[in-house]
Enzyme design. Structure first.
Site, PDB file in Angstrom:
ATOM      1  N   ARG A 186      29.389  17.027  37.602  1.00 30.84           N
ATOM      2  CA  ARG A 186      28.111  16.740  38.274  1.00 30.84           C
ATOM      3  C   ARG A 186      28.318  16.494  39.769  1.00 30.84           C
ATOM      4  NH1 ARG A 186      25.899  19.187  34.180  1.00 30.84           N
ATOM      5  NH2 ARG A 186      26.183  18.108  32.221  1.00 30.84           N
ATOM      6  N   ASN A 228      34.744  11.035  31.406  1.00 30.48           N
ATOM      7  CA  ASN A 228      35.340  11.902  30.392  1.00 30.48           C
ATOM      8  C   ASN A 228      36.817  11.993  30.760  1.00 30.48           C
ATOM      9  OD1 ASN A 228      32.883  12.356  29.044  1.00 30.48           O
ATOM     10  ND2 ASN A 228      32.310  13.838  30.611  1.00 30.48           N
ATOM     11  N   LYS A 305      34.321   5.189  28.521  1.00 33.16           N
ATOM     12  CA  LYS A 305      33.282   5.893  27.754  1.00 33.16           C
ATOM     13  C   LYS A 305      33.894   6.147  26.384  1.00 33.16           C
ATOM     14  CE  LYS A 305      30.743  10.323  27.684  1.00 33.16           C
ATOM     15  NZ  LYS A 305      30.337  11.495  28.480  1.00 33.16           N
ATOM     16  N   GLU A 309      29.376  11.371  23.178  1.00 35.66           N
ATOM     17  CA  GLU A 309      29.520  12.790  23.517  1.00 35.66           C
ATOM     18  C   GLU A 309      30.931  13.301  23.243  1.00 35.66           C
ATOM     19  OE1 GLU A 309      28.051  12.944  27.606  1.00 35.66           O
ATOM     20  OE2 GLU A 309      26.014  13.178  26.839  1.00 35.66           O
ATOM     21  N   ARG A 342      30.967   1.289  28.728  1.00 37.37           N
ATOM     22  CA  ARG A 342      29.658   1.934  28.898  1.00 37.37           C
ATOM     23  C   ARG A 342      28.815   1.865  27.624  1.00 37.37           C
ATOM     24  NH1 ARG A 342      29.630   7.470  30.433  1.00 37.37           N
ATOM     25  NH2 ARG A 342      28.095   7.242  32.066  1.00 37.37           N
ATOM     26  N   ARG A 354      16.928   8.997  20.059  1.00 37.95           N
ATOM     27  CA  ARG A 354      18.119   8.818  20.901  1.00 37.95           C
ATOM     28  C   ARG A 354      17.949   7.664  21.890  1.00 37.95           C
ATOM     29  NH1 ARG A 354      20.597  13.149  25.323  1.00 37.95           N
ATOM     30  NH2 ARG A 354      21.480  11.546  26.665  1.00 37.95           N
ATOM     31  N   LYS A 378      23.141   2.576  31.603  1.00 37.73           N
ATOM     32  CA  LYS A 378      22.522   3.304  32.706  1.00 37.73           C
ATOM     33  C   LYS A 378      21.178   2.637  33.023  1.00 37.73           C
ATOM     34  CE  LYS A 378      24.787   7.690  31.687  1.00 37.73           C
ATOM     35  NZ  LYS A 378      24.683   9.148  31.461  1.00 37.73           N
ATOM     36  N   ASP A 383      19.102   9.181  30.201  1.00 39.05           N
ATOM     37  CA  ASP A 383      20.202   9.763  30.961  1.00 39.05           C
ATOM     38  C   ASP A 383      19.807  10.167  32.376  1.00 39.05           C
ATOM     39  OD1 ASP A 383      22.584  10.828  31.676  1.00 39.05           O
ATOM     40  OD2 ASP A 383      22.505  12.570  30.374  1.00 39.05           O
ATOM     41  N   GLU A 411      22.234  14.862  39.383  1.00 36.03           N
ATOM     42  CA  GLU A 411      22.378  15.766  38.243  1.00 36.03           C
ATOM     43  C   GLU A 411      21.035  16.314  37.766  1.00 36.03           C
ATOM     44  OE1 GLU A 411      24.330  14.024  34.854  1.00 36.03           O
ATOM     45  OE2 GLU A 411      23.795  15.694  33.549  1.00 36.03           O
ATOM     46  N   HIS A 539      13.838  15.115  30.428  1.00 34.88           N
ATOM     47  CA  HIS A 539      14.839  15.972  29.795  1.00 34.88           C
ATOM     48  C   HIS A 539      14.306  17.359  29.438  1.00 34.88           C
ATOM     49  CE1 HIS A 539      18.629  16.839  27.949  1.00 34.88           C
ATOM     50  NE2 HIS A 539      19.042  15.587  28.020  1.00 34.88           N
ATOM     51  N   TRP A 560      19.656  17.282  22.199  1.00 35.40           N
ATOM     52  CA  TRP A 560      19.820  17.811  23.552  1.00 35.40           C
ATOM     53  C   TRP A 560      18.698  18.798  23.903  1.00 35.40           C
ATOM     54  CZ3 TRP A 560      25.847  19.038  23.893  1.00 35.40           C
ATOM     55  CH2 TRP A 560      26.538  17.808  24.026  1.00 35.40           C
TER      56      TRP A 560
HETATM   57  C1  BDP Z   1      25.397  13.027  31.374  1.00 34.42           C
HETATM   58  C2  BDP Z   1      26.145  14.153  31.974  1.00 34.42           C
HETATM   59  C3  BDP Z   1      27.540  14.265  31.502  1.00 34.42           C
HETATM   60  C4  BDP Z   1      28.213  12.916  31.535  1.00 34.42           C
HETATM   61  C5  BDP Z   1      27.397  11.910  30.769  1.00 34.42           C
HETATM   62  C6  BDP Z   1      27.916  10.502  30.870  1.00 34.42           C
HETATM   63  O1  BDP Z   1      25.441  15.342  31.677  1.00 34.42           O
HETATM   64  O2  BDP Z   1      28.190  15.206  32.310  1.00 34.42           O
HETATM   65  O3  BDP Z   1      29.471  13.001  30.990  1.00 34.42           O
HETATM   66  O4  BDP Z   1      26.114  11.854  31.298  1.00 34.42           O
HETATM   67  O5  BDP Z   1      27.305   9.716  31.602  1.00 34.42           O
HETATM   68  O6  BDP Z   1      24.366  12.750  32.257  1.00 34.42           O
HETATM   69  O7  BDP Z   1      28.892  10.164  30.239  1.00 34.42           O
END
Ligand code: BDP
Length: 721
Positions: A186, A228, A305, A309, A342, A354, A378, A383, A411, A539, A560
């Protein structure tokens, strides 16, 4: 205590009161500083120290700023005080054309300040006007030095200098989503600033400029790597490089943090498990943390994290998030390190909405975390959308310090192509009242620790920096880096004040420049909401890169898919999160839940977030939902069009290079605002079956045309990196 200056007439009059003065200053601009309108590449950010064009103003500042005393209790020198001296020397000589006499002193320290706070005052010492920057620690002096320069750069009256400031939040961090390959998840401004291959030998001078920029707005922590995470950063060859960066940042008060991949004991430690309750795993992390502190003695801690995901985490071993966080916290505690765990977790196999899942997962764990663990949600429950309600965890975990995570990189708001000044978005969250401990329990007060009396506090912003010469891609996007730091320091600042400061420092104090740019900045986030996701939509972006519209997308994992979020049908539009639906509204304190959960009370800006609303439902304007939706999309386009015109009027008033760059981007933004409007309205119209109301321009192409747009290699897209 204030001391009188030798000659009180040296106090400058408030500059805003003097239109004439500004006009003269403008005339003098070209004569005094012939280079002022020369091309600029944006590298200097807001730390431009060009000579003040307004001669009387410059002279008045010069008369009182020739002598500077930096005062700490010990009076001993340090790299941080050297940085403060350097900055003042460069700044004041650039702005005022003087060489200030800067000395260290301990005799004038007469007050106890908060940890990183400072006081700036003017006094007459031995009959000479002197500015004294006093602090308990050298970092406070550095912050004071930057503040002093900011006052001069923004033309503030000099009697404003008698200030005492301290940050409201203790840990003010940038989260870099930077990979060891130097791609940035991002990231829209080139590659990662961290040149891992060249480190630790070559320390790019840019690292110092990064640290200066951060310190100038009070940022005191940097998570170097992506959430990540790659476990390799925890190995010796990389720790040496991390240590080199930490050494560069240290004088600027910036501590380094890393992301910890939960499966690291298996991946780099050769263990067969990463189970947090396994003593061998615990011992591995303890040894690893001890090793990190040998390289970086002031290491800040880990950002994690986990079980999100596809990332590994404690739930892989049927343990809780608290088990995982506590294991790392125990390893860090002897060194004073912290864990930022997180709360961005959700799972497609969990049948619930979600937006509810993080709350469901973490609320029951309140009170189970070690004292050096922050849970980091967040700003909103989903998101980083252009607009979300505040995250329901704020106020719901009184026994756990919560760190707020916002996204500086855009993003979901047009990356580094669209102008979207995000201070108003963050303020909206910070100022939201959770009612957790009665009225006034704002998100800001939850995270600064004052609602639940937590001693430690934290805020993090996902950085928008990269190797682009101007750091953030869009010449106006650095305003978001700046705004994040300023709000992290003082969440009570207004968006207007921040926009004003940044514009003056980045471009000019000329009111004909300040006024249109700040106006544009302040309107921009709402304009983006309007042409992307008005009335609580969310979204509905295209797959993967999230750039451009994709409300029709229905071929991804269910949670998603844009269709999961907007729920358009023949009856209406929006996600029913009222008590009759998923009841996500019920996760808030009763008063808030009542407002969000009731169609009649819910703010229209969040209507379709919380309700499935019939197309003909009448809104406050008297118009139907459908008509109002269409007009919001149009309003977004109209707003951007106005900026294109307003920007044109700046030609010649700012340097040509940045002028032309922004002009090109604004034209593209106008085109893409139309793309968003036309694609979304054509798509939603297949459900509403109603005509566009008067005032909304007909779409340029067919819905199939918009559906057929597939962008490739959009920067920052993880699947293409
Ligand atoms: C999402 C993004 C992704 C991130 C994720 C996160 O699309 O790339 O890894 O959040 O915050 O917004 O972990």
């Amino acid at each position: 205590m204030r001391h009188r200056l030798v000659n009180d007439s040296l106090y400058l009059p408030p500059l805003m009161n003097s239109r004439l003065c500004s006009c003269l200053g403008l005339l003098a601009f070209g004569i005094l500083t012939p280079g002022a309108a020369r091309a600029e590449d944006g590298y200097r950010l807001w730390l431009r120290y060009d000579r003040i064009a307004d001669e009387p103003q410059r002279a008045a500042y010069a008369a009182v700023l020739g002598q500077v005393v930096l005062a700490t209790p010990t009076g001993t020198d340090s790299p941080t005080l050297a940085a403060a001296r350097d900055e003042l020397m460069t700044g004041l000589s650039g702005l005022l054309g003087i060489k200030p006499h800067i000395t260290l002193d301990s005799s004038v320290v007469n007050a106890a300040f908060a940890e990183e706070g400072y006081n700036i005052s003017l006094l007459a010492r031995d009959n000479v006007n002197t500015v004294v920057i006093t602090a308990n620690r050298d970092i406070g002096v550095l912050y004071g030095a930057f503040a002093l320069l900011r006052y001069v750069q923004t033309g503030r009256p000099i009697n404003d200098f008698a200030v005492t400031e301290a940050p409201k939040i203790k840990r003010r961090l940038l989260n870099h989503w930077d990979n060891l390959t130097r791609t940035v998840e991002r990231g829209y401004a080139g590659f990662s600033l961290w040149d891992w291959f060249a480190l630790p030998d070559y320390r790019d001078p840019r690292y110092t400029d990064y640290a200066r920029a951060c310190a100038s707005i009070g940022i005191n922590g940097s998570v170097l790597t992506s959430v990540n995470a790659n476990a390799l950063v925890l190995t010796e060859p990389f720790l040496v490089k991390v240590a080199a960066l930490a050494d560069v940042f240290r004088p600027y008060g910036i501590r380094v943090y890393l992301t910890a991949r939960f499966s690291a004991p298996v991946e780099i430690g050769g263990l067969s498990t990463a189970d947090p309750l396994d003593p061998v795993v615990q011992a591995w992390w303890k040894a690893k943390v001890d090793e990190i502190y040998r390289y970086v003695p002031d290491f800040g801690g880990f950002l994690v994290k986990a079980n999100s995901e596809g990332q590994p985490g404690p739930q892989d071993y049927h343990r809780t998030h608290a088990d995982g966080a506590n294991m790392l916290a125990d390893a860090l505690a002897p060194h004073g390190g912290i864990v930022m765990w997180r709360a961005f977790v959700y799972d497609q196999h969990v049948p619930d909405d979600r937006a509810k899942q993080a709350f469901n997962e973490f609320k029951p764990l309140d009170g189970m975390f070690r004292p050096n663990v922050f849970v980091q949600p967040k700003n909103g429950p989903l998101d980083f959308q252009p607009r979300e309600p505040f995250h329901p965890l704020f106020g719901a975990m009184p026994r756990t310090p919560l760190a707020l995570e916002v996204q500086i990189t855009q993003e979901y708001l047009g990356s580094a192509v669209h102008l979207a000044f995000l201070a108003p978005m963050w303020k909206e969250c910070l100022d939201s009242d959770t009612f957790a401990a009665g009225a006034g329990s704002t998100v800001a007060r939850v995270i600064d620790g004052s609602v639940d009396r937590h001693a430690d506090s934290a805020i993090a912003g996902v950085a928008n920096t990269g190797t682009d010469r101007n750091w953030c891609g869009h010449p106006l996007a650095a305003a978001n880096w700046y705004a994040f730091g300023r709000l992290a320091w003082d969440h009570s600042l207004s968006s207007g004040q921040i926009a004003d400061e940044w514009t003056r420092m980045t471009f000019s104090n000329d009111p004909q420049v300040v006024q249109p740019i700040t106006k544009m900045l302040l309107a921009s986030r709402e304009a983006v909401v309007n042409y992307m996701t008005p009335l609580g939509l969310h979204h509905i972006m295209a797959t993967d890169h999230h750039y451009g519209p994709g409300p029709w997308v229905d071929n991804l994992r269910p949670d998603w898919n844009p269709v999961y979020y907007h729920r358009a049908d023949a009856i209406g539009l929006g996600f029913d999160r009222s008590p009759a639906g998923s009841n996500a509204a019920g996760q808030y304190a009763p008063l808030v839940a009542k407002v969000y959960g009731d169609l009649a009370l819910c703010p229209e800006s969040l209507l379709l977030w919380f309700h499935h609303v019939p197309w003909d439902h009448q809104l406050k304007s008297g118009r139907t939902l459908w008509d109002e939706l269409c007009l919001h999309y149009q309003a977004g386009v109209n707003e951007v069009r106005m900026w294109v015109e307003a920007w044109a009027a700046l030609e010649g008033r700012i340097d040509q290079e940045r002028f032309a760059h922004v002009q090109t981007l604004l034209r593209r933004q106008e085109r893409e605002a139309r793309w968003w409007r036309d694609a979304c309205l054509l798509y939603f119209q297949t459900y509403s079956r109603r005509p566009l109301p008067a005032g909304v321009e007909p779409p340029e192409h067919t819905l199939d045309y918009y559906k057929g747009i597939h962008l490739r290699y959009v920067p920052g897209t993880p699947s293409e990196q």
